[in-house]
Design a protein around this motif. Structure first.
Motif, short mmCIF file in Angstrom:
data_model
loop_
_atom_site.label_atom_id
_atom_site.label_comp_id
_atom_site.label_asym_id
_atom_site.label_seq_id
_atom_site.Cartn_x
_atom_site.Cartn_y
_atom_site.Cartn_z
N PRO A 57 0.81 -1.23 0.00
CA PRO A 57 0.00 0.00 0.00
C PRO A 57 0.84 1.27 0.00
O PRO A 57 0.52 2.23 -0.70
CB PRO A 57 -0.82 -0.14 1.29
CG PRO A 57 -0.96 -1.61 1.49
CD PRO A 57 0.36 -2.18 1.04
N TYR A 61 0.60 4.01 -2.98
CA TYR A 61 0.26 5.39 -2.63
C TYR A 61 1.36 6.35 -3.09
O TYR A 61 1.10 7.47 -3.56
CB TYR A 61 0.05 5.53 -1.12
CG TYR A 61 -1.35 5.22 -0.66
CD1 TYR A 61 -2.45 5.81 -1.28
CD2 TYR A 61 -1.58 4.34 0.40
CE1 TYR A 61 -3.74 5.53 -0.86
CE2 TYR A 61 -2.87 4.05 0.83
CZ TYR A 61 -3.95 4.65 0.19
OH TYR A 61 -5.22 4.36 0.61
N TYR A 207 -6.46 3.29 -6.05
CA TYR A 207 -7.47 2.25 -5.83
C TYR A 207 -6.82 0.96 -5.31
O TYR A 207 -7.31 0.34 -4.36
CB TYR A 207 -8.23 1.96 -7.12
CG TYR A 207 -9.09 0.73 -7.05
CD1 TYR A 207 -10.37 0.77 -6.50
CD2 TYR A 207 -8.63 -0.51 -7.51
CE1 TYR A 207 -11.17 -0.36 -6.41
CE2 TYR A 207 -9.41 -1.65 -7.43
CZ TYR A 207 -10.67 -1.57 -6.88
OH TYR A 207 -11.45 -2.71 -6.79
N PHE A 210 -5.74 1.37 -1.68
CA PHE A 210 -6.90 1.40 -0.78
C PHE A 210 -7.50 0.01 -0.63
O PHE A 210 -7.86 -0.41 0.49
CB PHE A 210 -7.94 2.37 -1.33
CG PHE A 210 -9.14 2.54 -0.45
CD1 PHE A 210 -9.01 3.08 0.81
CD2 PHE A 210 -10.41 2.18 -0.89
CE1 PHE A 210 -10.12 3.23 1.64
CE2 PHE A 210 -11.52 2.32 -0.08
CZ PHE A 210 -11.38 2.86 1.20
#
Length: 256
Positions: A57, A61, A207, A210
């Protein structure tokens, strides 16, 4: 074989046996140069695993944030003199993605580790090019973008079973291809198209990050990621499936 165990220690192997370390076929004497062989060590080996949190993640990001900054610059959101500021803003992406790559290597995910470390190198080169502004730096950056687009294409070929990662790569290929052509040709509308594709890449990466965070927090897939094959078994499979062929994986076998 004994039941595998997991704890917080690094991957290590220990072998203990009451048999002599070296034996010979047909009862030969090892001191007389007979044929030597090692006993089967599988029943005497224990592998300790170090579980870590997924760094992916953070990696996705970081791709999203850096892509938004560069994309807005290409689309003319910032003033013409903001080139150096943009370079300084994306420089931390190098550190974050390099860290993600190192952790992914530790988690034995060579695909994610390779992608993230190469992304970190790209952000570092792009940031330095914008800050220092060397002669003919734009064309050099164009060649770098072209090579990275080819790299992303090759990665996409082997990442088909990790659909989220595959989708990020498929979005990165046209984005960096157009960026390369824009840098090499100087055509203005290609720079605008590259900026728009950069925002699309940011949306896909955001996406994915997340969805991975939701999955980690709730212990199940919430948003579709599209795993299949080994990637699906890595999340849905039992521990015995996870440890299948463990002795052949990097960090356990003697050489790569």
């Amino acid at each position: 074989m004994p039941e595998p165990t997991t704890d917080s220690t690094p991957i290590t192997t220990h072998a203990t046996t009451d048999e002599p370390e070296e034996q010979t076929a047909a009862g030969g004497d090892p001191l007389r140069g007979g044929r030597r062989f090692e006993p089967d060590l599988r029943a005497m080996t224990r592998v300790n695993l170090r579980p870590i949190a997924s760094p992916m993640p953070v990696g996705f990001y970081t791709v999203a944030i850096a892509s938004v900054i560069v994309g807005c610059f290409q689309l003319g959101v910032f003033e013409d003199g903001a080139r150096r500021a943009v370079g300084l803003a994306i420089l931390p992406a190098f550190v974050l993605q390099f860290l993600v790559g190192v952790l992914a290597f530790g988690a034995r995910d060579v695909l994610a580790a390779t992608l993230m470390t190469c992304f970190s190198g790209l952000w570092l080169a792009s940031a330095l090019n914008m800050v220092v502004a060397p002669p003919d730096g734009t064309r050099v950056l164009g060649v770098l973008n072209a090579v990275f687009a080819l790299f992303a294409l090759l990665m996409a070929v082997v990442a088909g079973r990790k659909r989220a990662l595959w989708l990020v790569l498929c979005t990165a290929v046209p984005r960096f291809t157009v960026a390369a052509v824009a840098n090499l040709s100087g055509v203005e509308w290609l720079g605008l198209l590259s900026g728009a594709l950069g925002l699309l890449l940011a949306a896909v990466a955001m996406y994915t990050a997340f969805a991975l965070m939701l999955e980690d927090m709730r212990g199940e897939e919430v948003l579709p990621i599209g795993r299949s094959g080994p990637a699906h078994h890595a999340v849905e499979g039992s521990l015995s499936v996870q440890l299948r062929d463990l002795e052949r994986q990097a960090g356990v076998r003697r050489t790569l």
